[in-house]
Design a protein around this motif. Sequence first.
Motif, short mmCIF file in Angstrom:
data_model
loop_
_atom_site.label_atom_id
_atom_site.label_comp_id
_atom_site.label_asym_id
_atom_site.label_seq_id
_atom_site.Cartn_x
_atom_site.Cartn_y
_atom_site.Cartn_z
N TRP A 16 46.88 42.36 32.44
CA TRP A 16 46.38 43.42 31.57
C TRP A 16 47.45 44.49 31.47
N ARG A 17 48.03 44.69 30.28
CA ARG A 17 49.15 45.59 30.14
C ARG A 17 49.19 46.17 28.73
N PRO A 18 49.70 47.41 28.56
CA PRO A 18 49.83 47.99 27.24
C PRO A 18 50.98 47.35 26.48
N PRO A 19 51.00 47.51 25.14
CA PRO A 19 52.10 46.91 24.36
C PRO A 19 53.46 47.39 24.83
N GLY A 20 54.40 46.44 24.96
CA GLY A 20 55.75 46.80 25.34
C GLY A 20 55.97 46.95 26.83
N TYR B 4 45.01 43.13 28.83
CA TYR B 4 45.21 44.42 28.17
C TYR B 4 43.90 44.95 27.61
N ARG B 5 43.92 46.09 26.92
CA ARG B 5 42.73 46.85 26.59
C ARG B 5 41.77 46.15 25.64
N SER B 6 42.08 44.99 25.16
CA SER B 6 41.07 44.24 24.44
C SER B 6 39.88 43.99 25.33
N ARG B 7 40.15 43.92 26.67
CA ARG B 7 39.12 43.78 27.69
C ARG B 7 38.20 42.59 27.42
N LYS B 8 38.76 41.54 26.86
CA LYS B 8 37.98 40.33 26.70
C LYS B 8 37.80 39.70 28.07
N PRO B 9 36.59 39.26 28.40
CA PRO B 9 36.36 38.70 29.73
C PRO B 9 37.29 37.53 30.01
N VAL B 10 37.84 37.52 31.19
CA VAL B 10 38.73 36.43 31.59
C VAL B 10 37.89 35.38 32.30
N PHE C 115 18.51 40.99 63.87
CA PHE C 115 18.85 41.31 62.49
C PHE C 115 19.07 42.81 62.38
N ALA C 116 20.16 43.19 61.71
CA ALA C 116 20.42 44.60 61.43
C ALA C 116 19.85 44.95 60.05
N ASP C 117 20.02 46.20 59.65
CA ASP C 117 19.44 46.67 58.39
C ASP C 117 20.08 45.97 57.19
N LEU C 118 19.22 45.43 56.32
CA LEU C 118 19.70 44.85 55.06
C LEU C 118 20.29 45.95 54.19
N PHE C 119 21.27 45.58 53.37
CA PHE C 119 21.81 46.56 52.44
C PHE C 119 22.10 45.91 51.10
N PHE C 120 22.13 46.72 50.07
CA PHE C 120 22.39 46.22 48.73
C PHE C 120 23.03 47.32 47.90
N THR C 121 23.80 46.89 46.92
CA THR C 121 24.42 47.78 45.95
C THR C 121 23.96 47.34 44.57
N PRO C 122 23.03 48.06 43.96
CA PRO C 122 22.50 47.61 42.67
C PRO C 122 23.56 47.48 41.59
N VAL C 123 24.47 48.47 41.51
CA VAL C 123 25.50 48.44 40.47
C VAL C 123 26.81 48.98 41.04
N VAL C 124 27.88 48.23 40.87
CA VAL C 124 29.23 48.72 41.08
C VAL C 124 29.89 48.77 39.70
N ALA C 125 30.35 49.94 39.29
CA ALA C 125 30.95 50.12 37.96
C ALA C 125 32.44 50.38 38.12
N GLY C 126 33.25 49.53 37.51
CA GLY C 126 34.70 49.66 37.61
C GLY C 126 35.33 50.00 36.27
N TYR C 127 36.31 50.89 36.29
CA TYR C 127 37.01 51.29 35.07
C TYR C 127 38.51 51.16 35.29
N HIS C 128 39.22 50.65 34.29
CA HIS C 128 40.66 50.41 34.39
C HIS C 128 41.39 51.55 33.68
N LEU C 129 41.87 52.50 34.45
CA LEU C 129 42.52 53.68 33.89
C LEU C 129 43.81 53.30 33.16
N THR C 130 44.63 52.48 33.79
CA THR C 130 45.84 51.91 33.21
C THR C 130 45.98 50.51 33.78
N LYS C 131 47.08 49.83 33.44
CA LYS C 131 47.28 48.50 33.99
C LYS C 131 47.55 48.51 35.49
#
Length: 351
Positions: A11-15, A30-36, A171-187
Amino acid sequence: MNNAQSKWAVWRPPGATRFRHRNVRDIMRYRSRKPVTNSLVTRLSVGGVYAMMVIGISQSASATEGGLGRPLTGMQIAPYAGIVPPTDDWIVSVTSIYYEGSLGASKTIPIAGTVTAGLDYHVSYNLVNAVKTWGITVGGWNFASSFGVPVQYTDVSSFHGRLPDDHATQFADLFFTPVVAGYHLTKTDHVALSVQIYAPTGAYNTNNLANAGQNTWTFTPTVAYTKLLPKQDIELSVNYGVEFYTTNNKTQYHNAPLSVLDLLALKRFQGGWGVGVVGGWIQQLGEDTGGLANITGGNTGHSIGIGPMVTWAGKVSKTPVSASLRWVNEFDVRDRPKGNAVQLSVSATFQ
């Protein structure tokens, strides 16, 4: 985690110049962000989700009720911590953390319905975790979810003999993460946001020294950031969260929030190997309240640790597999046990 053998485009900008080695070239398009579709990217970037899980020992809150706490110094971060991949995969990991530490005879904590000092801890925390990446991209964001089932062996002994030794596998305490949201600031710059939740499902008895559960709900807003230096094949990652606890309804003890910071620097090589350093800083924010906190003065737990890390990535048959091994030594500790932790983790990616 580390990936020196992937084949899909960076994932890289032009040039922009292409990353020098495949292990970094495999991060994002790159920023087309088409799923790989290549599931290997999920193995690469699973650290972004894995770090959100905030792996730790679930005996009690830091330096407060019970002495240890959910986080262990330097154990909450993984490679590529800030990256959530755009793929639609399952990542299954098995992690084992062994911790050995001591609370000095001059340091008192509330535990098993009393206040005591001089404790030795031997804990083996073993976790099976599943991460599901959603395979969608919305406005440049990618998403994932995770849940984990931990089993813990706990051995707590009193070296001054005031309390009977105690050990248990539970057994220890169960845990869960409902949503992890990731953003790609640059390449080369990536960030991930999440809130991890612990449920009070683990074994807990107010009269026991060895408890795998904590009997509190815990909510941990977390932000992770990853910086890639492609020319040097170096990764710099940071993971920061604040843990908020509900009141223990059996003891009326309310743990103060915990600030948990973890740092990682990793150099990768051809052949799938990587070496680096990992460190952590746990700081209690404010004083505990209620129950035995009124006797101990609330406590203000603090610990800093650092140690080496080794990673590997490759394939077993046709399945992408990653592994990591780390050791962290706690060298600056107050109001909580001081010791060493070793973590071994193996993960596999399935489409």
